[in-house]
Design a protein around this motif. Structure first.
Motif, PDB file in Angstrom:
ATOM      1  N   SER A   1      89.365  48.558  88.952  1.00 37.45           N
ATOM      2  CA  SER A   1      88.385  49.433  88.311  1.00 37.45           C
ATOM      3  C   SER A   1      89.070  50.072  87.112  1.00 37.45           C
ATOM      4  N   ILE A   2      88.534  49.810  85.916  1.00 38.48           N
ATOM      5  CA  ILE A   2      89.154  50.289  84.680  1.00 38.48           C
ATOM      6  C   ILE A   2      88.195  51.252  83.988  1.00 38.48           C
ATOM      7  N   ILE A   3      88.622  52.513  83.840  1.00 36.92           N
ATOM      8  CA  ILE A   3      87.826  53.533  83.152  1.00 36.92           C
ATOM      9  C   ILE A   3      88.524  53.856  81.845  1.00 36.92           C
ATOM     10  N   LEU A   4      87.795  53.698  80.733  1.00 41.80           N
ATOM     11  CA  LEU A   4      88.372  53.830  79.403  1.00 41.80           C
ATOM     12  C   LEU A   4      87.768  55.011  78.650  1.00 41.80           C
ATOM     13  N   PRO A   5      88.560  55.741  77.861  1.00 36.82           N
ATOM     14  CA  PRO A   5      87.983  56.796  77.015  1.00 36.82           C
ATOM     15  C   PRO A   5      87.195  56.197  75.862  1.00 36.82           C
ATOM     16  N   PRO A   6      86.266  56.952  75.269  1.00 38.28           N
ATOM     17  CA  PRO A   6      85.380  56.404  74.228  1.00 38.28           C
ATOM     18  C   PRO A   6      86.100  55.842  73.004  1.00 38.28           C
ATOM     19  N   GLU A   7      87.279  56.361  72.672  1.00 38.46           N
ATOM     20  CA  GLU A   7      87.979  55.876  71.483  1.00 38.46           C
ATOM     21  C   GLU A   7      88.659  54.520  71.699  1.00 38.46           C
ATOM     22  N   THR A   8      88.550  53.972  72.913  1.00 36.52           N
ATOM     23  CA  THR A   8      89.172  52.680  73.221  1.00 36.52           C
ATOM     24  C   THR A   8      88.525  51.564  72.407  1.00 36.52           C
ATOM     25  N   GLU A   9      89.345  50.652  71.903  1.00 36.58           N
ATOM     26  CA  GLU A   9      88.852  49.495  71.185  1.00 36.58           C
ATOM     27  C   GLU A   9      88.959  48.251  72.066  1.00 36.58           C
TER      28      GLU A   9
ATOM     29  N   LYS B   1      81.183  52.368  73.088  1.00 40.43           N
ATOM     30  CA  LYS B   1      80.224  53.361  73.511  1.00 40.43           C
ATOM     31  C   LYS B   1      80.357  53.655  74.999  1.00 40.43           C
ATOM     32  N   ILE B   2      79.973  54.885  75.376  1.00 38.77           N
ATOM     33  CA  ILE B   2      80.013  55.288  76.778  1.00 38.77           C
ATOM     34  C   ILE B   2      79.060  54.415  77.593  1.00 38.77           C
ATOM     35  N   GLY B   3      79.509  54.028  78.781  1.00 36.82           N
ATOM     36  CA  GLY B   3      78.709  53.199  79.678  1.00 36.82           C
ATOM     37  C   GLY B   3      79.431  51.903  80.015  1.00 36.82           C
ATOM     38  N   LYS B   4      78.708  50.971  80.594  1.00 32.93           N
ATOM     39  CA  LYS B   4      79.296  49.678  80.911  1.00 32.93           C
ATOM     40  C   LYS B   4      79.784  48.992  79.640  1.00 32.93           C
ATOM     41  N   VAL B   5      80.888  48.293  79.774  1.00 34.48           N
ATOM     42  CA  VAL B   5      81.389  47.508  78.652  1.00 34.48           C
ATOM     43  C   VAL B   5      80.392  46.386  78.362  1.00 34.48           C
ATOM     44  N   PRO B   6      80.018  46.160  77.109  1.00 33.18           N
ATOM     45  CA  PRO B   6      79.025  45.130  76.772  1.00 33.18           C
ATOM     46  C   PRO B   6      79.411  43.755  77.300  1.00 33.18           C
ATOM     47  N   GLU B   7      78.392  42.953  77.627  1.00 37.95           N
ATOM     48  CA  GLU B   7      78.635  41.651  78.234  1.00 37.95           C
ATOM     49  C   GLU B   7      79.477  40.745  77.335  1.00 37.95           C
TER      50      GLU B   7
END
Length: 328
Positions: free
Chosen positions: A86-94, A2-8
């Motif tokens: 700093s890593i920015i990922l598109p939403p389809e990233t697993e 999901k868009i936003g911070k990567v879950p903890e």
């Protein structure tokens, strides 16, 4: 994701579990909720900082990200300590994609014996493929600090390895399906293996022992762009011999497929060094197994030229790198 911070929980599994601590200079390490890193230099040392984004590669982008930033630090004579990413990922990233990137970052850090000091990881629809920005931290004795602008008229220009090194590795990895239509698989494999030569930290250490005046890693814009940049930074002219610039046959053949000028192709792993006795430095580099050649010299004035036989070409500031032609 999901868009936003990567879950903890993903951060703990895919990021923090892969990070190893190697440097005694690092006082504060990355973790959940930590906003900063802390690094302590020894007396008489200064910090050297550099930052680079990786946008033109997908496969092995974590490896590229670390080495390219460490290479920048090495050109100043600095010993790399660590990086912030700093890593920015598109939403389809697993999650497995993030784990792979972190594994690549950690692999390159292990090769250089440096640390991941901290960073940020986020999913955003502002990008359509992963983007990594790395900030490197290095240290050097105050009196040993170099700048790209330190070259002097009369200095010889030493070039390590060969033109188009990084670009060749990227093209071979990203466009194998196209290349295999006209080129043999073993040639493509060899070009992709160029990635193992991408660090210039070893040659920088050797150069620092021989009183060099300036160093510059060859990145976007290729060797022609780097020659211009080194001359402009130092306020000197440049005369270089095209026939003396080392280049691999694999690079030439890959570039022909995409109508790329290999001398304008991104070339991390290749370094330009300005020094008084280029042949002596070449001998020392070759003793260490690092290919090198004297390709030109610095001159009075502002003319920066490439000569090939009776022909002369005036160099210009680097424009868009030739690598991007493969995505057109």
């Amino acid at each position: 994701m999901k868009i936003g911070k990567v879950p903890e929980n993903v951060l703990k599994r895919a990021v923090f579990k892969q990070i190893h601590h190697r440097r005694q200079e690092v006082l504060l390490h990355p973790g959940v909720g930590e906003d900063c890193a802390a690094v302590a230099p020894e007396q008489g040392e200064v910090f050297v900082l550099s930052t680079d984004p990786i946008t033109g590669a997908d496969k092995q982008m974590g490896v590229f990200a670390v080495h390219i930033t460490a290479n920048d630090l090495a050109t100043a004579g600095a010993e790399p300590i660590g990086i912030l990413s700093s890593i920015i990922l598109p939403p389809e990233t697993e999650e497995q994609d993030l784990r792979r990137i972190m594994s690549e970052l950690e692999q390159a850090c292990d090769e250089l014996q440096i640390e991941i000091l901290g960073g940020h990881t986020e999913v955003s629809d502002a990008v359509n493929r992963p983007v990594i920005t790395v900030t490197g931290v290095g240290k050097v004795a105050r009196g040993d600090l170099l700048s790209t602008g330190g070259m002097q008229p009369g200095d010889e220009l030493v070039m390590t390895k060969w033109a188009g090194l990084e670009g060749s590795a990227i093209i071979a990895a990203e466009k194998r399906d196209v290349l295999e239509q006209t080129l043999p698989a073993h040639l493509i494999d060899t070009a992709e293996s160029f990635l193992k030569h991408i660090s210039v930290v070893p040659e920088a250490k050797i150069a620092m022992q021989h009183g060099v005046h300036a160093m510059h890693d060859v990145t976007e814009g290729g060797i022609f762009g780097a020659l211009w940049e080194m001359g402009a930074a130092s306020g000197v002219g440049i005369v270089a011999d095209l026939d003396k610039i080392p280049i691999r046959q694999e690079t030439i053949e890959l570039c022909e497929v995409f109508d790329i000028n290999p001398y304008l192709l991104i070339s991390s792993g290749c370094m330009l060094i300005g020094c008084e006795n280029g042949n002596l430095l070449v001998d020392r580099l070759q003793d260490a197994g690092i290919p090198a050649a004297v390709i030109g010299r610095a001159t009075e004035g502002n003319d920066r030229v490439i000569r090939s036989g009776e022909e002369t070409r005036f160099l210009e500031p680097a424009g868009s790198d030739e690598l991007y032609k493969i995505y057109e």
